[in-house]
Design an enzyme around this catalytic site. Sequence first.
Site, PDB file in Angstrom:
ATOM      1  N   SER A 161       0.850  -1.196   0.000  1.00  0.00           N
ATOM      2  CA  SER A 161       0.000   0.000   0.000  1.00  0.00           C
ATOM      3  C   SER A 161       0.877   1.233   0.000  1.00  0.00           C
ATOM      4  O   SER A 161       1.834   1.322   0.774  1.00  0.00           O
ATOM      5  CB  SER A 161      -0.897  -0.008   1.245  1.00  0.00           C
ATOM      6  OG  SER A 161      -1.484   1.258   1.455  1.00  0.00           O
ATOM      7  N   LYS A 162       0.540   2.205  -0.845  1.00  0.00           N
ATOM      8  CA  LYS A 162       1.341   3.426  -0.902  1.00  0.00           C
ATOM      9  C   LYS A 162       1.197   4.253   0.370  1.00  0.00           C
ATOM     10  O   LYS A 162       2.033   5.101   0.652  1.00  0.00           O
ATOM     11  CB  LYS A 162       0.950   4.258  -2.120  1.00  0.00           C
ATOM     12  CG  LYS A 162      -0.482   4.751  -2.128  1.00  0.00           C
ATOM     13  CD  LYS A 162      -0.772   5.518  -3.411  1.00  0.00           C
ATOM     14  CE  LYS A 162      -2.205   6.015  -3.472  1.00  0.00           C
ATOM     15  NZ  LYS A 162      -2.495   6.719  -4.735  1.00  0.00           N
ATOM     16  N   ARG A 163       0.152   3.994   1.156  1.00  0.00           N
ATOM     17  CA  ARG A 163      -0.004   4.704   2.423  1.00  0.00           C
ATOM     18  C   ARG A 163       0.872   4.109   3.511  1.00  0.00           C
ATOM     19  O   ARG A 163       1.165   4.772   4.503  1.00  0.00           O
ATOM     20  CB  ARG A 163      -1.472   4.664   2.871  1.00  0.00           C
ATOM     21  CG  ARG A 163      -2.405   5.452   1.978  1.00  0.00           C
ATOM     22  CD  ARG A 163      -3.813   5.467   2.532  1.00  0.00           C
ATOM     23  NE  ARG A 163      -4.375   4.122   2.607  1.00  0.00           N
ATOM     24  CZ  ARG A 163      -5.002   3.526   1.596  1.00  0.00           C
ATOM     25  NH1 ARG A 163      -5.123   4.150   0.436  1.00  0.00           N
ATOM     26  NH2 ARG A 163      -5.480   2.315   1.739  1.00  0.00           N
ATOM     27  N   ARG A 164       1.297   2.870   3.343  1.00  0.00           N
ATOM     28  CA  ARG A 164       2.029   2.177   4.403  1.00  0.00           C
ATOM     29  C   ARG A 164       3.424   1.744   3.974  1.00  0.00           C
ATOM     30  O   ARG A 164       4.358   1.705   4.777  1.00  0.00           O
ATOM     31  CB  ARG A 164       1.206   0.956   4.840  1.00  0.00           C
ATOM     32  CG  ARG A 164       1.830   0.112   5.932  1.00  0.00           C
ATOM     33  CD  ARG A 164       0.984  -1.123   6.213  1.00  0.00           C
ATOM     34  NE  ARG A 164       0.766  -1.925   5.012  1.00  0.00           N
ATOM     35  CZ  ARG A 164      -0.427  -2.219   4.520  1.00  0.00           C
ATOM     36  NH1 ARG A 164      -1.523  -1.781   5.102  1.00  0.00           N
ATOM     37  NH2 ARG A 164      -0.550  -2.944   3.417  1.00  0.00           N
TER      38      ARG A 164
ATOM     39  N   VAL B  32       6.492   1.976  -2.283  1.00  0.00           N
ATOM     40  CA  VAL B  32       6.003   1.265  -3.465  1.00  0.00           C
ATOM     41  C   VAL B  32       6.391   1.928  -4.782  1.00  0.00           C
ATOM     42  O   VAL B  32       6.187   1.341  -5.844  1.00  0.00           O
ATOM     43  CB  VAL B  32       4.468   1.107  -3.423  1.00  0.00           C
ATOM     44  CG1 VAL B  32       4.029   0.304  -2.204  1.00  0.00           C
ATOM     45  CG2 VAL B  32       3.774   2.470  -3.440  1.00  0.00           C
TER      46      VAL B  32
END
Length: 471
Positions: free
Chosen positions: A235-238, A241
């Site tokens: 995930s790009k939030r976590r 990536v």
Amino acid sequence: MVRVRFAPSPTGMFHVGGARSALYNWAVARQSGGTFVLRIEDTDTARNRPEWTQGIIDALAAIGISTADPAFEGPYFQSDNVERHRKAALQLYAAGRAYYCDCTREQLTERTGSEHLGYDGFCRERGLEFAEGRALRFRTPDEGETVVEDLVRGKPIFPNSAIEDFVIARGDGSPVFLLANVVDDLDEGITQVIRGEEHLSNTPKQQLLWGALGARPPVWAHLPVIVNEKRQKLSKRRDKVALEDYLGDGFLPEAMVNYLMLLGWGPGDDREIMPYKEMERLFRIEDVNTSPAFFDVKKLTAFNGEYIRALSAEAFIAACAPWLTEPYAPWGAGAFDAGVFATVAPLAQTRLTLLSEITSYVDFLFLDEPVFDEASWAKAMKPGSSELLRNVRTAYASAIWQPDELKSALTTVGESHGLKLGKAQAPVRVAVTGRTVGLPLFESLELLGRDRTLARLDAALLRISQNQTSS
């Protein structure tokens, strides 16, 4: 004629999962003599930015997918085909395969008693015509099943009764992604759709649309999801990536390509490090497995180290260049000496796993003073280090300035203090380079020169004295 497509949206940095999908599509196109179509799905005007489109093209070029290659076609822009999408929606309505619906979410929840149930078909037979606010829904079959021919997953079967009448055009008449995607694939003659498994749930709907538009659907291939070390989907939030971030950290594009190709596929033997052209020749989409693929940064880093060590001396020096200039280099303008770096580069090349590490290995050569790393200082400057450094300074003041002679002199001083060479050189290394880990010490001293070496030993002795006084 095989025609595959890669269809990213220009809404952010280039995801490594997208890079993996692009590489698999590229391999299929190239090995079959087919075509790789780049389509920019840019209909989300609120999030699209022109620089992201160029970023996609640049990222593809970085991993070897070039617009100049005969297999490459595009880029096409989905926004250029909006009128064709609208015509397809109206074609389905005119054929009785779609109907207008004015139901609100609240009305549907009231009728079904749940916010989570699919659409109940309430407007199917109401005969509504187009009006602002009325969505256009596709009429799915009530009976039978939709079988998806998937080169990776076999033949998933979806009962038609479980597929709701889904929206194909919004209340303002604009087509939704599902329909636009199908129309673009149809118009561009796409024969195989190779994409991530998160799209598998949409596939029976899209396959029904293909049939309703009088066309044979493509062959599908849904690739395994890529997960992090906790087995969570990247995930790009976590997670980290963005392909650009990895390249910016000093991963070689060739190493990234090699590693990404192996996220879900293998050549069938024990080899892992291999050039892309060989992987392209061996690749078969049918051999991609269905299990989640673990994005192991440690393994990727090990791959990168192998690729760095395999570079020619000239290629290594060229690859390091971005990290030897602003904004990465900590030294001022004019301090860098290309000749000195060319001499020391072979010593660094065997030690790097990331190109960005080069700065910390060679900065002592180009800075007026070495960096001060408190942890390195505390580890190396043990009791007795002051006397050792004074004796080393005395020996180095008259030593022949060659690596073997410098090593011999330090060995002699160390023995006089009851220390083996490994222990004796630790405070010298920190005094001269600022760090406990670095290039071979004596070759480094030769390049640094006698005067600068003695000056740094003096500075270290002064620091030790000041520390003792303050304590």
